[in-house]
Design an enzyme around this catalytic site. Structure first.
Site, PDB file in Angstrom:
ATOM      1  N   ILE A   1     -31.005  27.887  -5.416  1.00 50.99           N
ATOM      2  CA  ILE A   1     -31.908  27.017  -4.669  1.00 50.99           C
ATOM      3  C   ILE A   1     -30.966  26.277  -3.726  1.00 50.99           C
ATOM      4  O   ILE A   1     -30.265  25.353  -4.132  1.00 50.99           O
ATOM      5  CB  ILE A   1     -32.689  26.048  -5.583  1.00 50.99           C
ATOM      6  CG1 ILE A   1     -33.554  26.828  -6.573  1.00 50.99           C
ATOM      7  CG2 ILE A   1     -33.528  25.098  -4.739  1.00 50.99           C
ATOM      8  CD1 ILE A   1     -34.301  25.954  -7.582  1.00 50.99           C
ATOM      9  N   PRO A   2     -30.900  26.709  -2.466  1.00 49.01           N
ATOM     10  CA  PRO A   2     -29.774  26.347  -1.591  1.00 49.01           C
ATOM     11  C   PRO A   2     -29.814  24.933  -0.992  1.00 49.01           C
ATOM     12  O   PRO A   2     -29.898  24.750   0.229  1.00 49.01           O
ATOM     13  CB  PRO A   2     -29.844  27.414  -0.501  1.00 49.01           C
ATOM     14  CG  PRO A   2     -31.297  27.736  -0.408  1.00 49.01           C
ATOM     15  CD  PRO A   2     -31.817  27.647  -1.825  1.00 49.01           C
ATOM     16  N   CYS A   3     -29.676  23.937  -1.837  1.00 48.26           N
ATOM     17  CA  CYS A   3     -29.651  22.550  -1.360  1.00 48.26           C
ATOM     18  C   CYS A   3     -28.424  22.268  -0.500  1.00 48.26           C
ATOM     19  O   CYS A   3     -28.435  21.326   0.291  1.00 48.26           O
ATOM     20  CB  CYS A   3     -29.739  21.579  -2.532  1.00 48.26           C
ATOM     21  SG  CYS A   3     -28.456  21.798  -3.774  1.00 48.26           S
ATOM     22  N   HIS A   4     -27.387  23.101  -0.622  1.00 45.28           N
ATOM     23  CA  HIS A   4     -26.191  22.903   0.204  1.00 45.28           C
ATOM     24  C   HIS A   4     -26.471  23.156   1.685  1.00 45.28           C
ATOM     25  O   HIS A   4     -25.707  22.732   2.536  1.00 45.28           O
ATOM     26  CB  HIS A   4     -25.048  23.805  -0.285  1.00 45.28           C
ATOM     27  CG  HIS A   4     -25.320  25.276  -0.163  1.00 45.28           C
ATOM     28  ND1 HIS A   4     -26.139  25.949  -1.033  1.00 45.28           N
ATOM     29  CD2 HIS A   4     -24.892  26.183   0.742  1.00 45.28           C
ATOM     30  CE1 HIS A   4     -26.195  27.224  -0.687  1.00 45.28           C
ATOM     31  NE2 HIS A   4     -25.450  27.392   0.401  1.00 45.28           N
TER      32      HIS A   4
END
Length: 156
Positions: free
Chosen positions: A124-127
Site C-alpha cells: 500500500i504505497p504510502c511512500h
C-alpha cells in the site's frame, strides 16, 4: 497469525498475516510496525507468494502487487489505504490529491493521519505521497527510506 522476516535492498522487512491476508509489512529500521510477535507463528512458507512478489519488485520486474490484504483500521483509514493503491509505480501524489480522490478535499490532515497509520508499507504505497510543494514529508520508515524508495521507482 503468521510472520516472517526477509532482507531487502533497503533493510530487513517484517511481514505479518492472518488467514485473510497480509496485516502488516514494515521496514525494521523504521519507526513503525509490529514489535510484539506474541501469538504469531514464524512461517516463511505461508508468505511464499509475498516473498516472490517482493523479490520481483526489488529486481525491477514488478510494478504492482497482487496479494490478499487485511490491514486493520477504521473505515476512513481503509478508504484512504485503498485509494493509495491507485498511485502508480514511479509516480507521486500530494495529500491534497488524496483528499480530493476520497471526495473530501478539506480532509488533508485526516488523510495524512490515515496515511501515517498504513500498516502495509510498500504494497500500500504510502511512500508515494508527498507534500503539495513537492517536498518529502513524513514516512514511518523515515525520510531517508522514503527518498530511497522513490528514487528506486524513478519518481524523483
Amino acid at each position: 497469525m503468521f510472520y516472517t522476516k526477509t532482507q531487502s535492498p533497503f533493510g530487513e522487512i517484517l511481514i505479518t498475516a492472518s488467514q485473510k491476508g497480509l496485516t502488516s509489512l514494515s521496514f525494521l529500521a523504521g519507526s513503525a510496525g509490529v514489535t510484539d510477535l506474541k501469538g504469531f507463528e514464524n512461517n516463511p512458507l505461508y508468505f511464499k507468494d509475498t516473498l516472490t512478489q517482493l523479490a520481483q519488485y526489488f529486481d525491477g520486474e514488478r510494478k504492482t502487487f497482487n496479494l490478499a490484504l487485511a490491514p486493520k483500521g477504521t473505515p476512513f483509514q481503509q478508504y484512504v489505504w485503498q485509494t493509495l493503491t491507485t498511485i502508480n509505480y514511479g509516480d507521486t501524489k500530494s495529500y491534497r490529491w488524496l483528499a480530493e480522490q476520497i471526495k473530501n478535499p478539506k480532509a488533508v490532515r485526516a488523510v495524512g493521519g490515515a496515511n501515517s497509520k498504513n500498516p502495509i508499507a510498500l504494497i500500500i504505497p504510502c511512500h508515494r505521497v508527498i507534500g503539495s510543494n513537492g517536498k518529502l514529508t513524513g514516512y514511518a520508515g523515515g525520510l531517508t527510506l522514503k527518498e530511497q524508495l522513490l528514487t528506486f521507482e524513478g519518481a524523483i
